[in-house]
Structures are given as C-alpha cells and as structure tokens.
Write an enzyme that holds these catalytic residues in place. Structure first.
Site, PDB file in Angstrom:
ATOM      1  N   CYS A 100       0.838  -1.208   0.000  1.00  0.00           N
ATOM      2  CA  CYS A 100       0.000   0.000   0.000  1.00  0.00           C
ATOM      3  C   CYS A 100       0.875   1.261   0.000  1.00  0.00           C
ATOM      4  CB  CYS A 100      -1.000  -0.026   1.154  1.00  0.00           C
ATOM      5  SG  CYS A 100      -2.356   1.163   0.931  1.00  0.00           S
ATOM      6  N   HIS A 190      -3.712  -4.987   0.378  1.00  0.00           N
ATOM      7  CA  HIS A 190      -3.241  -5.432   1.697  1.00  0.00           C
ATOM      8  C   HIS A 190      -3.389  -6.951   1.833  1.00  0.00           C
ATOM      9  CE1 HIS A 190      -2.491  -1.690   3.957  1.00  0.00           C
ATOM     10  NE2 HIS A 190      -3.459  -1.153   3.234  1.00  0.00           N
ATOM     11  N   GLU A 192      -1.981  -8.799   3.818  1.00  0.00           N
ATOM     12  CA  GLU A 192      -1.883  -9.172   5.237  1.00  0.00           C
ATOM     13  C   GLU A 192      -3.178  -8.930   6.010  1.00  0.00           C
ATOM     14  OE1 GLU A 192      -1.184  -4.728   5.513  1.00  0.00           O
ATOM     15  OE2 GLU A 192      -1.090  -6.309   4.002  1.00  0.00           O
TER      16      GLU A 192
END
Length: 245
Positions: A100, A190, A192
């Site tokens: 990001c 993202h 994660e």
C-alpha cells in the site's frame, strides 16, 4: 526451514488499539503472514524516526514496508529518510516488499510518481489481474491469474520508475503490482489484512470524516459476501521475499 534468515518490518503507521490488542500491532499481522521457522524478524518504527543502523542493513535478507495514514508524496522528515534507506537497499540488491503506502513510497524512491487516485477511495475487496509476464513469474506457485485482495487507499502510483514493470492491474487502479529487477516488489492492496481489520479501519475513517456513513454501510454490507485469496497472497509474498520464485 528458514535457514536463520533475518527480516525487518519498516512500520510506517501507528497501531490502532484494536490491532494492538488482537494481533500485537501491525508488525504481528505481517509476522503471522510471512514468518517461517528458524527466521528472525524485527520491527523498526520508521514513522517515529526509528531506523536500522547503516552498518546493520547488510545483515538483513529482506525488508517489508507497511501501509500508512501518511501520503507517499509527502516530504515529512521520516519519509525522506525512508526514501534514502530504500535507495541504499536497492544498491545492496536487498529483497524489499512494499505494501500500500509501502508500494507507493518504493515507486517514488526508485524514480516513479505517486499522488491522489483519480478514481478516489478504493476500499473493500478488489479483483486484481496478473499480467502474462507475472503469470509466468508466479507459475511455480500455481495460483489463479485473478486474485481477490483487501484494499484501502486513496493514493496510487501514477507513473512507474524507469525499468519497473506493471505486473497486475484492476478496474480501478492501473498499477496494482509492480516489480523492479528481481529484488523489489510493490503491492497496492493489503494481502496481510483480515476482514475484521478492514471493518475496524472503515469505522476509523468514518470517525475521522474521511468517508460518509452511507458509504461505510455499503462497504460493510459488501464485505459480508466475499473473501480475499489470503493463502495465494501468502504464498506469493513469502516466495518473493525468500527468493523462491
């Protein structure tokens, strides 16, 4: 399994209370996705001015740059210092994964341009399409050529650095992923994030008046029906960072 490798997370955000309590901070979220047995992981809170020593950089096998509330096109002291660090890591041919804000600042450090996304906020689950060259790059991973990822950004890479290559795009964002040589990779989404992290982030954006309540409700309703391709992303990110592609 990990062969004693060392990795560092360059933390560019303040941890929310929720993420601290649930995951031990964003560092914990990244370690959960990327760490393997036998490895050492450390965190440097670069947004607070905490950077690795110049002498110690060479001891790390790879670095991960996180998301941030700051703009990658800003000139805060820590952002300028991070750009200098990324240039050093490039000269040392270190593996760097930017997520990001990390994706945007990596592009800027290498000579690209970032700024506000023309299409505005992108929040929720986005389908990204891997280019034909990246499909070959990731062929050993046996992952789909279209992947669903959680996104939360209003800035984007507008112009790639020289010698960088777009390896994924979406309907809303032209540069969802790029690679620079075989040692640097940027991902706008993202991988994660879990859905609960995004739901709490939507509430924070609403509280800070970044988004309208009606938009927040629409986003939350959409999230109920979809799931990100977390395992495929985990495989892609770990394989890149550990040099297994």
């Amino acid at each position: 399994m990990g062969g004693g490798k060392r990795f560092a997370v360059l933390l560019c955000a303040e941890d929310s209370d929720y993420v601290k309590k649930r995951y031990g901070g964003y560092y914990g979220v990244f370690v959960e996705m990327l760490a393997e047995e036998g490895e050492t992981w450390e965190v440097f809170k670069v947004a607070n001015g905490e950077f690795p020593d110049d002498d110690g950089i060479a001891d790390f096998d790879g670095f991960v740059i996180t998301g941030s509330c700051n703009d990658a096109h800003g000139n805060d002291v820590w952002i300028c210092k991070l750009i200098a660090l990324l240039n050093k890591l490039d000269s040392l041919n270190k593996k760097v994964l930017g997520i990001c804000f990390g994706h945007q600042i990596l592009s800027r450090a290498l000579g690209g341009k970032t700024g506000r996304a023309i299409s505005g906020w992108d929040i929720g689950l986005t389908s990204i399409h891997l280019s034909s060259s990246s499909s070959k790059l990731f062929s050993s991973l046996k992952i789909p050529t279209t992947l669903s990822v959680i996104e939360c950004h209003r800035d984007e890479v507008r112009e790639l650095p020289p010698k960088a290559e777009v390896i994924a795009w979406s309907e809303k964002t032209g540069v969802e992923m790029f690679r620079y040589g075989d040692h640097m990779l940027g991902i706008q989404g993202h991988p994660e994030y879990t859905k609960d992290i995004l739901l709490h982030l939507i509430d924070r954006l609403l509280q800070r008046s970044f988004i309208e309540e009606s938009y927040a409700e629409v986003l939350k309703a959409r999230l109920v029906k979809v799931e990100p391709d977390k395992e495929a992303w985990k495989k892609l990110c770990t394989s890149f960072l550990k040099g297994r592609l």
